[in-house]
Design a protein around this motif. Sequence first.
Motif, PDB file in Angstrom:
ATOM      1  N   SER A  15       0.811  -1.223   0.000  1.00  0.00           N
ATOM      2  CA  SER A  15       0.000   0.000   0.000  1.00  0.00           C
ATOM      3  C   SER A  15       0.838   1.264   0.000  1.00  0.00           C
ATOM      4  CB  SER A  15      -0.921   0.010   1.223  1.00  0.00           C
ATOM      5  OG  SER A  15      -0.161   0.078   2.409  1.00  0.00           O
ATOM      6  N   GLU A  26      -1.413   5.169  -3.793  1.00  0.00           N
ATOM      7  CA  GLU A  26      -2.318   5.837  -2.869  1.00  0.00           C
ATOM      8  C   GLU A  26      -3.389   4.898  -2.305  1.00  0.00           C
ATOM      9  OE1 GLU A  26      -1.912   8.800  -1.709  1.00  0.00           O
ATOM     10  OE2 GLU A  26      -3.730   8.796  -0.484  1.00  0.00           O
ATOM     11  N   ASP A  28      -9.260   0.787   1.291  1.00  0.00           N
ATOM     12  CA  ASP A  28      -7.924   0.245   1.588  1.00  0.00           C
ATOM     13  C   ASP A  28      -7.392   0.841   2.889  1.00  0.00           C
ATOM     14  OD1 ASP A  28      -7.872  -1.266  -0.740  1.00  0.00           O
ATOM     15  OD2 ASP A  28      -6.856   0.289  -1.905  1.00  0.00           O
ATOM     16  N   LYS A  29      -7.568   2.156   3.043  1.00  0.00           N
ATOM     17  CA  LYS A  29      -7.064   2.836   4.238  1.00  0.00           C
ATOM     18  C   LYS A  29      -7.823   2.377   5.491  1.00  0.00           C
ATOM     19  CE  LYS A  29      -5.668   6.880   1.561  1.00  0.00           C
ATOM     20  NZ  LYS A  29      -5.925   8.305   1.249  1.00  0.00           N
ATOM     21  N   ARG A  55      -6.201   0.698   8.812  1.00  0.00           N
ATOM     22  CA  ARG A  55      -6.497   1.159  10.174  1.00  0.00           C
ATOM     23  C   ARG A  55      -6.972   0.003  11.055  1.00  0.00           C
ATOM     24  NH1 ARG A  55     -11.032   2.476  12.649  1.00  0.00           N
ATOM     25  NH2 ARG A  55     -12.262   2.498  10.730  1.00  0.00           N
TER      26      ARG A  55
END
Length: 702
Positions: A395, A399, A404-405, A409
Motif C-alpha cells: 500500500s 495511494e 484500503d485505508k 487502520r
Amino acid sequence: MQHIYLKNESYSVENLPSEPTLLVELLDLCHRDNADFEMLSIAISKDISLTAKILQVANSPIYRQEDKTTDIRRALNVLGMTNIRNIVTTCAIKQFFTNFTKDINPHVQFIWLRSLVCANLAERIAKLVGYEKPGEAFLAGLLHQIGMLVLLLNREESYFPILNRYYSETENFCFLEREQLQVDHCEIGAALIESWGLDSFIADAVQFQHAPADELLSSPVLLKILAVAGPLSSNNSARENHEYLEKAGHLFAMTEDIIIDCLALAVEKSKQMIADLGFNSQFYMEENEAETFETTQHESSREKLAEKIEDIALSHTLGTSENNQTVEFTQEVRINFSTLFNLDQLFFFQVTENQTTLSAINDLEINQLDEINFKIGDKNSLLVKAFNQKKSLISSSEEGSIADKQIIRLLNSEAAYFMPLYYKTTGIGVLAIGTTELEWPTLQNKVPLLQLLSQEIGRRYFALTRENSQSTGMTLVDFKKVAHEVSNPLTIINNYLYMLGKKIDNDHPAQEEIKFISEEIERVGNILRRAKDPEIQSRTKYQLVNINKLLTALDTLFKGSLYKTKQIESTLHLDQQIPSFYCAKDKLKQIVINIIKNSVEAMAENNTIKISSRDNIYQDSQQYIEISIQDSGPGIAPEILKNLFKPVDSTKEGHAGLGLSIVNTLVQEISGNISCYSNQDQGTEFKILIPRNQEESEIPPK
C-alpha cells in the motif's frame, strides 16, 4: 517481528532452533493419517522451542483466552489438532532455512538433553512435595536453558567459544557468560519468558535457578524446585556434587537417597523419550556427553529433515484440514502466518461465487470489517487491483482507496501487503497483511516463501469449499482396543514363564534367561500402557520386605549417628509374627527415615523414641501392617497439626516444611495410610499402615 530487550541490547527470538531428529519424528506424525492428539502432545512436550511457540500462539489474541496458560496440554487443547500440526511444520521450515553453522547443532542437542532431564526431574520433585502444578514445574525445567538458544541465535561468534567450556566450567558458567557478554543465559531466558506475560513464576524460577539455598527459603515453591533440578541436570557428575544434594535437603528436607532416586527416575524417563526418537541407549547422564550423538547420526538427521521439508515442498504448512468451515480455515491461516513469519495482523477477503465482490471472512468478529466490501470493478482499490492483476502490491507504493485505508487502520498498521490467492485460474481472494515501513524490508525477503504459501492456501480453500475430507486412520478408541488385546497374550506368556521358573532349580542357568525374557515382556507391556495413556505412571518397583529387619537396621544406623547428637534413647517393639510382604522397599525406608529425622530434630536432648510394628490391622475390610514411631518431644501445636501433611512453612529453622508432605506423597504411592497423634505434654506418634500384600498379585494397580 519478535525481539526482547535487555540491558540496552536487542535479541531476536523469531526462530529458536529445534532438535532435527525430533522434527523428523514430528513431521512424520503431522503427515500420517492415523496420528492423534496424544501422539503429537507427547512428542511436542520434549522440545523447548516448539513448547515456547505453542504457548506463544495459544496465549495470543487470536484465541482470546481469559487466563493465560502455562500448561502445555491445555495450550494444545486450545489450539486444536490441525493448528498443532501447522505449528510443527512451520517451525521445521524455519529450522531448515535458518543459517546456523554446523558446529552449533551439537550444543543445541546438549541443551535439549539437559532441559529434558531437568523437566522430568522438576516434575518428579513437584509431585513428591505436593506442588499442585507439576506441569508448570515440567515446563520450567524444559525452559531453564532457553536463554542459551537465544544467545546462539544472536551472538553466535562470541557465544560459541563460551559454550565449548560448559562441561569443564559448569558451576561458574553464568559468571563466565557475564564476564564475556555482560549477561547470562538465565537473565536472557527470564526476559523471554517474561515477554509472554504468563501468570506464573516461571520467569523468576529461570532467572534465580542458581541462587544459594539461603536466599530462596521464603521464595515460591516453583523457584525452589528449579533451583534443585537445574544444577542436578547440568552434567553427568552432578549426582556426586554434595553441594547440589545438600541444597535439596536444605530447601525440601530431602535426603540424598531420595533426591538421587528422583534423578534416576528422571533420567530413565528421559532415556525412554530419547529411545523413542531413535537414538541409541547411550545417554549423557551415564556416559560421556560428547558421544551421546554421533556426528554421522546428526548429519543423517539433518539430511532427513531436509528431505521431509523438500517432500512437503514448503507448501503443505496448512496440512489436511479437519473441518469444512471457512472461519476455522482462516484461523488456521492466521496461525501459520503467526508461526512462520510472526505476523498476527491479517484479513482474508474471499471472492463471492458470482465473482463480483471481495468480502472479509471475519474470524476475529470485528463489526466494522463486516461493513467493508470491495467491488471487483473498483479501479481505485489496491486490494482489488492485486486480485485482478494476480500480483502482490504494497500500500505504501500507491495511494489506494478509502476502503484500503480503512483496512490498514483495522489492521492497526502503517501499511498493508495485498497478496492475491488463486487456485490454477480460479480466483479465491486476497490476503491483506499488516506491516510497517520498518518491518517491510524483512518481510520482502520472505516474499518467495509467501508466494508458495499463498498457492497452498488457494488450493486448500478451493478443496474446502467443494468437499469434506475425512481421515481414514485408526481412531484412538480402536488403538486402545488393539493395545488391550495385545496385552492379554503378553500376560499369559509372562505367567507361563513364572510357572516354568518354578519347575526348575533356582541355580539353573536358564533362570537368568527366563528373568530376562520376563523383564522384556514387562517392558513391552509398559510401552503399550504408556501409548494408551501418556499420563500413566511407571509402576513402582515392589519386592519382598522383612519389615522388622528393615526397622532394626535403621535403628542400628541411627544409634551410631543421628541419636548420638542429642543422646536420644531408642527402643524397638516388634511383632515377630509379621511375615515378609510385597512393598516398595526404598519408599518405605524413606518414609521411616523422614519421620525419625523430623522427630529427632524437634526433640531436645535426652528424650526417647519408640519404634513398633504390628500385624493384622484391619481398616475398611483390608488387612494392613502397622508401623508406629512415637517420641517424647514437645508435641505439635494444633494449628500446625491440621495442615501437617501440606507443604507449609516449617517451625524448624532452615527447613521449608516439606518433609512430611514428601512422606505423605510416598505413603500414597505405596497405597498406604498415615496418621498423627500429638499432645504437647506427651509427645507425637505417627502410625503408618502398609497393605499386607503377601502375593505379588495382591499389589494394587497404580
